[in-house]
Design a protein around this motif. Structure first.
Motif, PDB file in Angstrom:
ATOM      1  N   LEU A  81       0.777  -1.002  -0.065  1.00 52.14           N
ATOM      2  CA  LEU A  81      -0.267  -0.157   0.106  1.00 52.14           C
ATOM      3  C   LEU A  81       0.550   1.307  -0.252  1.00 52.14           C
ATOM      4  CD1 LEU A  81      -2.897   1.295  -0.142  1.00 52.14           C
ATOM      5  CD2 LEU A  81      -2.843   0.846   2.579  1.00 52.14           C
ATOM      6  N   HIS A  82       1.919   0.773   0.843  1.00 51.76           N
ATOM      7  CA  HIS A  82       2.956   2.203   1.015  1.00 51.76           C
ATOM      8  C   HIS A  82       3.430   2.186  -0.572  1.00 51.76           C
ATOM      9  CE1 HIS A  82       5.557   5.563   2.077  1.00 51.76           C
ATOM     10  NE2 HIS A  82       7.023   4.523   1.569  1.00 51.76           N
ATOM     11  N   GLU A  83       3.884   1.204  -1.016  1.00 50.03           N
ATOM     12  CA  GLU A  83       4.533   1.402  -2.682  1.00 50.03           C
ATOM     13  C   GLU A  83       3.747   1.924  -3.615  1.00 50.03           C
ATOM     14  OE1 GLU A  83       7.608   1.777  -4.677  1.00 50.03           O
ATOM     15  OE2 GLU A  83       7.782   0.918  -2.721  1.00 50.03           O
ATOM     16  N   ALA A  84       2.211   2.092  -3.378  1.00 48.53           N
ATOM     17  CA  ALA A  84       1.042   2.278  -4.469  1.00 48.53           C
ATOM     18  C   ALA A  84       0.669   3.867  -4.264  1.00 48.53           C
ATOM     19  CB  ALA A  84      -0.478   1.082  -4.255  1.00 48.53           C
ATOM     20  N   PHE A  85       1.137   3.613  -2.829  1.00 46.54           N
ATOM     21  CA  PHE A  85       1.345   5.785  -2.362  1.00 46.54           C
ATOM     22  C   PHE A  85       2.277   6.525  -3.420  1.00 46.54           C
ATOM     23  CE2 PHE A  85      -1.691   4.855   1.220  1.00 46.54           C
ATOM     24  CZ  PHE A  85      -2.288   5.583   0.888  1.00 46.54           C
ATOM     25  N   GLU A  86       3.312   5.786  -3.314  1.00 45.72           N
ATOM     26  CA  GLU A  86       4.525   7.091  -3.627  1.00 45.72           C
ATOM     27  C   GLU A  86       4.499   6.712  -5.552  1.00 45.72           C
ATOM     28  OE1 GLU A  86       6.939   8.748  -2.678  1.00 45.72           O
ATOM     29  OE2 GLU A  86       5.928   8.046  -0.270  1.00 45.72           O
ATOM     30  N   THR A  87       3.887   5.499  -5.725  1.00 45.90           N
ATOM     31  CA  THR A  87       4.511   4.768  -7.146  1.00 45.90           C
ATOM     32  C   THR A  87       2.713   5.226  -8.030  1.00 45.90           C
ATOM     33  OG1 THR A  87       5.524   3.568  -8.800  1.00 45.90           O
ATOM     34  CG2 THR A  87       4.257   2.640  -7.952  1.00 45.90           C
ATOM     35  N   GLU A  88       1.902   4.832  -7.690  1.00 48.21           N
ATOM     36  CA  GLU A  88       0.637   5.168  -8.377  1.00 48.21           C
ATOM     37  C   GLU A  88       1.131   4.237  -9.547  1.00 48.21           C
ATOM     38  OE1 GLU A  88      -1.398   8.221  -9.778  1.00 48.21           O
ATOM     39  OE2 GLU A  88      -0.482  10.061  -7.536  1.00 48.21           O
ATOM     40  N   ASP A  89       1.602   3.250  -9.803  1.00 44.72           N
ATOM     41  CA  ASP A  89       1.914   1.909 -11.138  1.00 44.72           C
ATOM     42  C   ASP A  89       1.955   0.996 -10.975  1.00 44.72           C
ATOM     43  OD1 ASP A  89       3.271   1.362 -14.024  1.00 44.72           O
ATOM     44  OD2 ASP A  89       4.752   1.894 -13.244  1.00 44.72           O
ATOM     45  N   PRO A  90       0.757   0.501 -11.519  1.00 45.66           N
ATOM     46  CA  PRO A  90       0.553  -0.946 -10.973  1.00 45.66           C
ATOM     47  C   PRO A  90       1.572  -2.103 -11.560  1.00 45.66           C
ATOM     48  CG  PRO A  90      -0.880  -0.483 -12.139  1.00 45.66           C
ATOM     49  CD  PRO A  90      -0.281   1.225 -12.460  1.00 45.66           C
ATOM     50  N   ILE A  91       1.738  -1.679 -13.269  1.00 45.01           N
ATOM     51  CA  ILE A  91       2.824  -2.286 -13.555  1.00 45.01           C
ATOM     52  C   ILE A  91       4.254  -2.951 -12.250  1.00 45.01           C
ATOM     53  CG2 ILE A  91       4.570  -2.730 -15.221  1.00 45.01           C
ATOM     54  CD1 ILE A  91       1.793  -3.444 -15.718  1.00 45.01           C
ATOM     55  N   ARG A  92       4.283  -1.414 -11.686  1.00 50.43           N
ATOM     56  CA  ARG A  92       5.956  -1.535 -10.288  1.00 50.43           C
ATOM     57  C   ARG A  92       5.180  -2.601  -9.694  1.00 50.43           C
ATOM     58  NH1 ARG A  92      10.600   0.729  -8.974  1.00 50.43           N
ATOM     59  NH2 ARG A  92      10.017   0.830  -6.459  1.00 50.43           N
ATOM     60  N   LEU A  93       4.262  -2.866  -9.025  1.00 49.63           N
ATOM     61  CA  LEU A  93       3.425  -3.311  -8.080  1.00 49.63           C
ATOM     62  C   LEU A  93       4.133  -4.872  -8.301  1.00 49.63           C
ATOM     63  CD1 LEU A  93       0.454  -1.387  -6.675  1.00 49.63           C
ATOM     64  CD2 LEU A  93       3.068  -1.301  -5.870  1.00 49.63           C
ATOM     65  N   ILE A  94       3.321  -4.854  -9.482  1.00 46.61           N
ATOM     66  CA  ILE A  94       2.829  -6.515 -10.575  1.00 46.61           C
ATOM     67  C   ILE A  94       4.397  -7.254 -10.154  1.00 46.61           C
ATOM     68  CG2 ILE A  94       2.783  -7.775 -11.893  1.00 46.61           C
ATOM     69  CD1 ILE A  94      -0.207  -5.823 -12.850  1.00 46.61           C
ATOM     70  N   ARG A  95       5.657  -6.294 -10.652  1.00 48.42           N
ATOM     71  CA  ARG A  95       6.705  -6.690 -10.720  1.00 48.42           C
ATOM     72  C   ARG A  95       7.969  -6.991  -9.146  1.00 48.42           C
ATOM     73  NH1 ARG A  95       8.636  -3.562 -15.839  1.00 48.42           N
ATOM     74  NH2 ARG A  95       7.669  -4.585 -17.964  1.00 48.42           N
ATOM     75  N   LEU A  96       7.826  -5.551  -8.498  1.00 50.43           N
ATOM     76  CA  LEU A  96       8.182  -5.820  -7.177  1.00 50.43           C
ATOM     77  C   LEU A  96       7.389  -6.521  -6.597  1.00 50.43           C
ATOM     78  CD1 LEU A  96      10.096  -3.822  -5.796  1.00 50.43           C
ATOM     79  CD2 LEU A  96       8.297  -2.247  -4.922  1.00 50.43           C
ATOM     80  N   PHE A  97       6.896  -7.037  -6.235  1.00 48.75           N
ATOM     81  CA  PHE A  97       5.770  -7.800  -5.230  1.00 48.75           C
ATOM     82  C   PHE A  97       5.374  -9.433  -5.767  1.00 48.75           C
ATOM     83  CE2 PHE A  97       5.364  -3.273  -3.620  1.00 48.75           C
ATOM     84  CZ  PHE A  97       6.553  -3.501  -2.308  1.00 48.75           C
ATOM     85  N   GLY A  98       5.217  -9.175  -7.010  1.00 46.31           N
ATOM     86  CA  GLY A  98       4.848 -10.430  -7.617  1.00 46.31           C
ATOM     87  C   GLY A  98       3.433 -10.207  -7.317  1.00 46.31           C
ATOM     88  N   ILE A  99       2.520  -9.852  -7.974  1.00 43.59           N
ATOM     89  CA  ILE A  99       1.035  -9.936  -7.378  1.00 43.59           C
ATOM     90  C   ILE A  99       0.539  -9.492  -8.843  1.00 43.59           C
ATOM     91  CG2 ILE A  99       0.772  -8.693  -4.848  1.00 43.59           C
ATOM     92  CD1 ILE A  99       0.811  -5.873  -6.349  1.00 43.59           C
ATOM     93  N   ASN A 100      -0.778 -10.311  -8.534  1.00 48.88           N
ATOM     94  CA  ASN A 100      -1.435 -10.049 -10.284  1.00 48.88           C
ATOM     95  C   ASN A 100      -2.022  -8.482 -10.342  1.00 48.88           C
ATOM     96  OD1 ASN A 100      -4.051  -9.597  -8.813  1.00 48.88           O
ATOM     97  ND2 ASN A 100      -4.189 -12.005  -8.618  1.00 48.88           N
ATOM     98  N   ASP A 101      -3.106  -8.553 -11.514  1.00 49.53           N
ATOM     99  CA  ASP A 101      -3.100  -7.291 -12.058  1.00 49.53           C
ATOM    100  C   ASP A 101      -4.337  -6.734 -11.425  1.00 49.53           C
ATOM    101  OD1 ASP A 101      -4.533  -9.371 -13.161  1.00 49.53           O
ATOM    102  OD2 ASP A 101      -4.948  -8.282 -14.844  1.00 49.53           O
ATOM    103  N   THR A 102      -5.505  -7.800 -10.840  1.00 52.34           N
ATOM    104  CA  THR A 102      -6.451  -6.885  -9.816  1.00 52.34           C
ATOM    105  C   THR A 102      -5.938  -6.790  -8.447  1.00 52.34           C
ATOM    106  OG1 THR A 102      -7.239  -8.875 -11.244  1.00 52.34           O
ATOM    107  CG2 THR A 102      -8.824  -7.790  -8.426  1.00 52.34           C
ATOM    108  N   THR A 103      -5.078  -7.201  -7.597  1.00 51.50           N
ATOM    109  CA  THR A 103      -4.605  -6.894  -6.700  1.00 51.50           C
ATOM    110  C   THR A 103      -3.965  -5.593  -7.243  1.00 51.50           C
ATOM    111  OG1 THR A 103      -4.031  -9.353  -5.695  1.00 51.50           O
ATOM    112  CG2 THR A 103      -3.138  -7.819  -4.393  1.00 51.50           C
ATOM    113  N   ALA A 104      -2.856  -5.553  -7.429  1.00 53.48           N
ATOM    114  CA  ALA A 104      -2.487  -3.906  -7.850  1.00 53.48           C
ATOM    115  C   ALA A 104      -3.276  -2.783  -8.299  1.00 53.48           C
ATOM    116  CB  ALA A 104      -1.697  -4.318  -8.851  1.00 53.48           C
ATOM    117  N   MET A 105      -4.323  -3.068  -8.796  1.00 55.14           N
ATOM    118  CA  MET A 105      -5.461  -1.986  -9.168  1.00 55.14           C
ATOM    119  C   MET A 105      -6.050  -2.471  -7.531  1.00 55.14           C
ATOM    120  SD  MET A 105      -4.607  -0.437 -12.326  1.00 55.14           S
ATOM    121  CE  MET A 105      -6.145   0.621 -11.874  1.00 55.14           C
TER     122      MET A 105
END
Length: 64
Positions: A24-48
């Protein structure tokens, strides 16, 4: 339980809670779902879901 798990338990945290907070902290900082997917290994639904939680003002509300 391993040594790291014991440290988290003494602090009143779980590793899962800490991971969720970090995503969640990274989502506040980046607003980039692709970065979240790559960084944490989560799926697109979770990233969004995390992007929407971090930035509810940017979520489109379409009239019905």
């Amino acid at each position: 339980m391993d040594a790291i798990g014991k440290v988290f338990k003494r602090a009143g945290l779980s590793m899962q809670t800490l991971r969720q907070d970090r995503i969640l902290h990274e989502a506040f900082e980046t607003e980039d779902p692709i970065r979240l997917i790559r960084l944490f290994g989560i799926n697109d639904t979770t990233a969004m879901r995390n992007i929407k939680a971090a930035h509810p003002e940017r979520t489109a509300h379409l009239p019905r």
